[in-house]
Scaffold this active site. Structure first.
Site, mmCIF file in Angstrom:
data_model
loop_
_atom_site.group_PDB
_atom_site.id
_atom_site.type_symbol
_atom_site.label_atom_id
_atom_site.label_comp_id
_atom_site.label_asym_id
_atom_site.label_seq_id
_atom_site.Cartn_x
_atom_site.Cartn_y
_atom_site.Cartn_z
ATOM 1 N N LYS A 72 -7.557 -13.159 -9.195
ATOM 2 C CA LYS A 72 -8.801 -13.198 -8.440
ATOM 3 C C LYS A 72 -9.745 -12.074 -8.885
ATOM 4 C CE LYS A 72 -9.822 -13.246 -3.762
ATOM 5 N NZ LYS A 72 -9.475 -13.208 -2.338
ATOM 6 N N LYS B 102 0.827 -1.214 0.000
ATOM 7 C CA LYS B 102 0.000 0.000 0.000
ATOM 8 C C LYS B 102 0.854 1.254 0.000
ATOM 9 C CE LYS B 102 -4.361 -1.661 1.863
ATOM 10 N NZ LYS B 102 -5.370 -1.508 2.920
ATOM 11 N N LYS C 287 -12.925 -6.156 -6.540
ATOM 12 C CA LYS C 287 -13.777 -4.975 -6.712
ATOM 13 C C LYS C 287 -12.964 -3.772 -7.159
ATOM 14 C CE LYS C 287 -13.791 -4.608 -1.694
ATOM 15 N NZ LYS C 287 -14.549 -4.877 -0.507
#
Ligand code: TRP
Length: 334
Positions: free
Chosen positions: A197, A115, A200
């Site tokens: 995968k 991140k 979203k």
């Protein structure tokens, strides 16, 4: 363990709308866990602000997420679905646990590194201590089990380390949580790159089915799903696209792979993709209908939010008070 029942805790981030992958991989399997566990599902908005959020968007997505959980069938009488920001004990225990966590441990967190690289202009201290807040979430409810994906395993490990460290100093304060290893959900892959995968946050809108996609959109996305050129509906490792569609079809209908292979024997991918699209659209329809009903019933949803926040607060305060005493904070004089 709370009041004699094993406790399950999970936190969800309201970053984007949940996908068919989240539904089939997690949510759908949680529907009957309340028989065995006292379940807590927190919309972790404190975690969300570790990356910059638009306030109105965050508010909307968080409420939609909460309503989708209800719409998917989690019974709010038996599952405590609440906003993390409504239970201040999360932040308070988070602070205390910060003082029992080493920078060396946090430096090893791979999600922080990822991140930080992604948000190089905003590497804030909250992002760094994110795993400690997550430990507080879990430990506040004396959770026995936490359903976690592979990406959160390391955070559960550090939670156990922090809890063991605290217990070693102060006695048995926290239940040591385990990963939930009950019935696992299906792993659903991207429709555009079936080796990845379904996510979203995928930039390609055709890669994911969003739980609120309408029938036409769902069918269109399945029509465009990446497959192979063999033109035989057959489950195989070297056919990740078709195999992923078969997993989806199988999870939605309960049919086995062999049954599906027989059903589409001699038919092309076009027929199969359409069938998958229809089964998914029909399966999501009742959830969507319920979601839109809930969207119109503000008072009902507000009531659930309030009652569940109170319930979460009750248990969280209990643990927090115990911890405060252990570390030497005084009781408020009456
Ligand atoms: N970090 C988790 C995620 O991004 C969300 C989360 C926050 C969580 N607190 C938690 C998950 C506690 C499980 C338990 O997916």
């Amino acid at each position: 363990m709370l009041d004699g029942k094993k406790t399950l805790f999970s936190g969800m981030q309201a970053t984007g709308t949940i996908t068919l992958g989240n539904y089939l991989g997690a949510l759908k399997n949680w529907l009957d866990l309340d028989k065995e566990y006292e379940c807590f599902y927190s919309v972790v908005d404190l975690h969300s602000i570790t990356v910059r959020q638009d306030p109105a968007e965050l508010r909307k997505r968080a409420r939609n997420l909460l309503m989708l959980y209800l719409a998917a069938g989690l019974d709010p009488e038996k599952n405590c679905i609440y906003y993390q920001s409504h239970v201040s004990a999360h932040a308070e225990l988070g602070w205390i646990l910060n003082c029992f966590t080493y920078m060396g441990e946090l430096n090893r967190m791979t999600q922080f590194k990822d991140k930080a690289a992604k948000h190089a202009d905003n590497i804030n201290a909250g992002l760094y201590t994110y795993p400690v807040l997550m430990a507080a979430d879990i430990l506040l409810f004396q959770s026995d089990v936490v359903p976690v994906g592979a990406d959160q395993k390391q955070h559960l490990e550090i939670t156990r380390d922090i809890a063991n460290r605290f217990n070693a100093i102060y006695g048995d304060v926290f239940t040591i949580p385990e990963p939930y290893i009950g019935k696992q959900g299906a792993k659903i892959m991207s429709l555009q790159d079936p080796t990845k995968k379904m996510s979203k946050s995928d930039e390609n809108p055709n890669a994911s089915i969003i739980l609120l996609d309408d029938t036409d959109t769902i069918i269109r996305k399945f029509k465009r799903a990446v497959t192979d050129s063999e033109a035989i509906v057959r489950y195989s490792d070297d056919k990740p696209g078709i195999s992923n569609l078969m997993t989806i079809y199988s999870t939605m209908t309960g049919k086995t792979y062999e049954e599906i292979e027989r059903e589409f024997d001699g038919k092309g991918y076009g027929d199969f993709k359409l069938a998958v699209g229809e089964v998914v659209a029909n399966g999501l329809k009742p959830i969507q209908d319920r979601f839109y009903e809930l969207s119109k019933d503000k008072a009902y949803v507000d009531g659930i939010i309030k009652n569940n926040a109170e319930k979460a607060n009750y248990y969280a305060r209990k643990t927090l008070r115990k911890v405060q005493k252990k570390v030497g904070f005084p009781e408020m004089p009456r």
